[in-house]
Design a protein around this motif. Structure first.
Motif, PDB file in Angstrom:
ATOM      1  N   PHE A   1       0.825  -1.202   0.000  1.00  0.00           N
ATOM      2  CA  PHE A   1       0.000   0.000   0.000  1.00  0.00           C
ATOM      3  C   PHE A   1       0.867   1.263   0.000  1.00  0.00           C
ATOM      4  CE2 PHE A   1      -2.164   3.321   2.480  1.00  0.00           C
ATOM      5  CZ  PHE A   1      -3.208   3.592   1.607  1.00  0.00           C
ATOM      6  N   LEU A   2       1.942   1.270   0.817  1.00  0.00           N
ATOM      7  CA  LEU A   2       2.733   2.476   1.000  1.00  0.00           C
ATOM      8  C   LEU A   2       3.587   2.833  -0.217  1.00  0.00           C
ATOM      9  CD1 LEU A   2       3.884   2.047   4.697  1.00  0.00           C
ATOM     10  CD2 LEU A   2       2.146   3.575   3.785  1.00  0.00           C
ATOM     11  N   VAL A   3       4.152   1.855  -0.910  1.00  0.00           N
ATOM     12  CA  VAL A   3       5.009   2.143  -2.061  1.00  0.00           C
ATOM     13  C   VAL A   3       4.210   2.783  -3.195  1.00  0.00           C
ATOM     14  CG1 VAL A   3       6.460   1.101  -3.843  1.00  0.00           C
ATOM     15  CG2 VAL A   3       6.762   0.457  -1.457  1.00  0.00           C
ATOM     16  N   PRO A   4       3.041   2.263  -3.585  1.00  0.00           N
ATOM     17  CA  PRO A   4       2.274   2.959  -4.623  1.00  0.00           C
ATOM     18  C   PRO A   4       1.805   4.353  -4.189  1.00  0.00           C
ATOM     19  CG  PRO A   4       1.526   0.706  -4.447  1.00  0.00           C
ATOM     20  CD  PRO A   4       2.464   0.946  -3.306  1.00  0.00           C
ATOM     21  N   CYS A   5       1.455   4.510  -2.905  1.00  0.00           N
ATOM     22  CA  CYS A   5       1.050   5.832  -2.418  1.00  0.00           C
ATOM     23  C   CYS A   5       2.213   6.811  -2.515  1.00  0.00           C
ATOM     24  CB  CYS A   5       0.553   5.742  -0.983  1.00  0.00           C
ATOM     25  SG  CYS A   5      -1.063   4.985  -0.838  1.00  0.00           S
ATOM     26  N   ALA A   6       3.409   6.355  -2.167  1.00  0.00           N
ATOM     27  CA  ALA A   6       4.584   7.224  -2.243  1.00  0.00           C
ATOM     28  C   ALA A   6       4.891   7.594  -3.687  1.00  0.00           C
ATOM     29  CB  ALA A   6       5.783   6.535  -1.603  1.00  0.00           C
ATOM     30  N   LEU A   7       4.770   6.643  -4.596  1.00  0.00           N
ATOM     31  CA  LEU A   7       5.026   6.935  -6.011  1.00  0.00           C
ATOM     32  C   LEU A   7       4.000   7.918  -6.566  1.00  0.00           C
ATOM     33  CD1 LEU A   7       6.048   3.394  -7.311  1.00  0.00           C
ATOM     34  CD2 LEU A   7       7.531   5.371  -6.851  1.00  0.00           C
ATOM     35  N   ILE A   8       2.750   7.773  -6.178  1.00  0.00           N
ATOM     36  CA  ILE A   8       1.716   8.713  -6.625  1.00  0.00           C
ATOM     37  C   ILE A   8       1.995  10.100  -6.058  1.00  0.00           C
ATOM     38  CG2 ILE A   8      -0.738   9.274  -6.385  1.00  0.00           C
ATOM     39  CD1 ILE A   8      -1.282   6.249  -6.560  1.00  0.00           C
ATOM     40  N   PHE A   9       2.378  10.159  -4.792  1.00  0.00           N
ATOM     41  CA  PHE A   9       2.691  11.441  -4.169  1.00  0.00           C
ATOM     42  C   PHE A   9       3.865  12.121  -4.864  1.00  0.00           C
ATOM     43  CE2 PHE A   9       4.997  13.919  -0.963  1.00  0.00           C
ATOM     44  CZ  PHE A   9       4.009  14.839  -0.646  1.00  0.00           C
ATOM     45  N   ILE A  10       4.914  11.366  -5.179  1.00  0.00           N
ATOM     46  CA  ILE A  10       6.079  11.927  -5.880  1.00  0.00           C
ATOM     47  C   ILE A  10       5.679  12.414  -7.270  1.00  0.00           C
ATOM     48  CG2 ILE A  10       8.307  11.310  -6.904  1.00  0.00           C
ATOM     49  CD1 ILE A  10       8.765   9.509  -4.467  1.00  0.00           C
ATOM     50  N   GLY A  11       4.847  11.647  -7.950  1.00  0.00           N
ATOM     51  CA  GLY A  11       4.389  12.068  -9.278  1.00  0.00           C
ATOM     52  C   GLY A  11       3.596  13.368  -9.224  1.00  0.00           C
ATOM     53  N   ILE A  12       2.720  13.501  -8.228  1.00  0.00           N
ATOM     54  CA  ILE A  12       1.935  14.731  -8.085  1.00  0.00           C
ATOM     55  C   ILE A  12       2.858  15.905  -7.748  1.00  0.00           C
ATOM     56  CG2 ILE A  12       0.210  15.870  -6.643  1.00  0.00           C
ATOM     57  CD1 ILE A  12      -1.234  13.168  -6.488  1.00  0.00           C
ATOM     58  N   ALA A  13       3.849  15.690  -6.887  1.00  0.00           N
ATOM     59  CA  ALA A  13       4.774  16.755  -6.509  1.00  0.00           C
ATOM     60  C   ALA A  13       5.585  17.226  -7.710  1.00  0.00           C
ATOM     61  CB  ALA A  13       5.699  16.271  -5.393  1.00  0.00           C
ATOM     62  N   ILE A  14       6.042  16.307  -8.541  1.00  0.00           N
ATOM     63  CA  ILE A  14       6.796  16.677  -9.737  1.00  0.00           C
ATOM     64  C   ILE A  14       5.906  17.435 -10.720  1.00  0.00           C
ATOM     65  CG2 ILE A  14       7.967  15.722 -11.773  1.00  0.00           C
ATOM     66  CD1 ILE A  14       9.120  13.574  -9.908  1.00  0.00           C
ATOM     67  N   LYS A  15       4.657  17.003 -10.848  1.00  0.00           N
ATOM     68  CA  LYS A  15       3.718  17.680 -11.738  1.00  0.00           C
ATOM     69  C   LYS A  15       3.454  19.114 -11.274  1.00  0.00           C
ATOM     70  CE  LYS A  15       0.321  15.678 -14.531  1.00  0.00           C
ATOM     71  NZ  LYS A  15      -0.765  14.787 -14.768  1.00  0.00           N
ATOM     72  N   VAL A  16       3.295  19.307  -9.962  1.00  0.00           N
ATOM     73  CA  VAL A  16       3.076  20.653  -9.414  1.00  0.00           C
ATOM     74  C   VAL A  16       4.324  21.510  -9.593  1.00  0.00           C
ATOM     75  CG1 VAL A  16       2.702  21.906  -7.247  1.00  0.00           C
ATOM     76  CG2 VAL A  16       1.277  19.955  -7.809  1.00  0.00           C
ATOM     77  N   LEU A  17       5.496  20.935  -9.433  1.00  0.00           N
ATOM     78  CA  LEU A  17       6.736  21.676  -9.637  1.00  0.00           C
ATOM     79  C   LEU A  17       6.848  22.175 -11.072  1.00  0.00           C
ATOM     80  CD1 LEU A  17       9.566  22.581  -8.638  1.00  0.00           C
ATOM     81  CD2 LEU A  17      10.389  20.383  -9.481  1.00  0.00           C
ATOM     82  N   PHE A  18       6.607  21.312 -12.034  1.00  0.00           N
ATOM     83  CA  PHE A  18       6.691  21.734 -13.427  1.00  0.00           C
ATOM     84  C   PHE A  18       5.591  22.735 -13.779  1.00  0.00           C
ATOM     85  CE2 PHE A  18       9.315  17.869 -14.048  1.00  0.00           C
ATOM     86  CZ  PHE A  18      10.437  18.518 -14.550  1.00  0.00           C
TER      87      PHE A  18
END
Length: 75
Positions: free
Chosen positions: A6-23
């Motif tokens: 559960f935690l690894v996919p949540c972390a990957l989704i969170f990182i993806g959203i953070a990168i998207k917001v940064l760009f």
């Protein structure tokens, strides 16, 4: 171990959203001018407005409007 499924996919989704917001922020110019705000906070005191005292026309000797009323409506 099961919580990692559960935690690894949540972390990957969170990182993806953070990168998207940064760009998004970079593309919309959020980081174009970083120096203006830094200088504005240092030199803000020079641009403050000075408060002028009220003129004689603005002050009035009539104190009828300044009477105190308590909760019962009495003066």
């Amino acid at each position: 171990m099961e919580s990692l499924y559960f935690l690894v996919p949540c972390a990957l989704i969170f990182i993806g959203i953070a990168i998207k917001v940064l760009f998004w922020a970079i593309n919309n110019g959020q980081y174009d001018n970083l120096d203006t705000e830094a200088h504005r906070i240092l030199f803000d005191a020079d641009e403050t407005k000075k408060v002028q005292p009220p003129t004689a026309a603005e002050t009035s000797d009539d104190t009828s409007d300044n009477t105190f009323h308590n909760k019962n409506g009495r003066t």
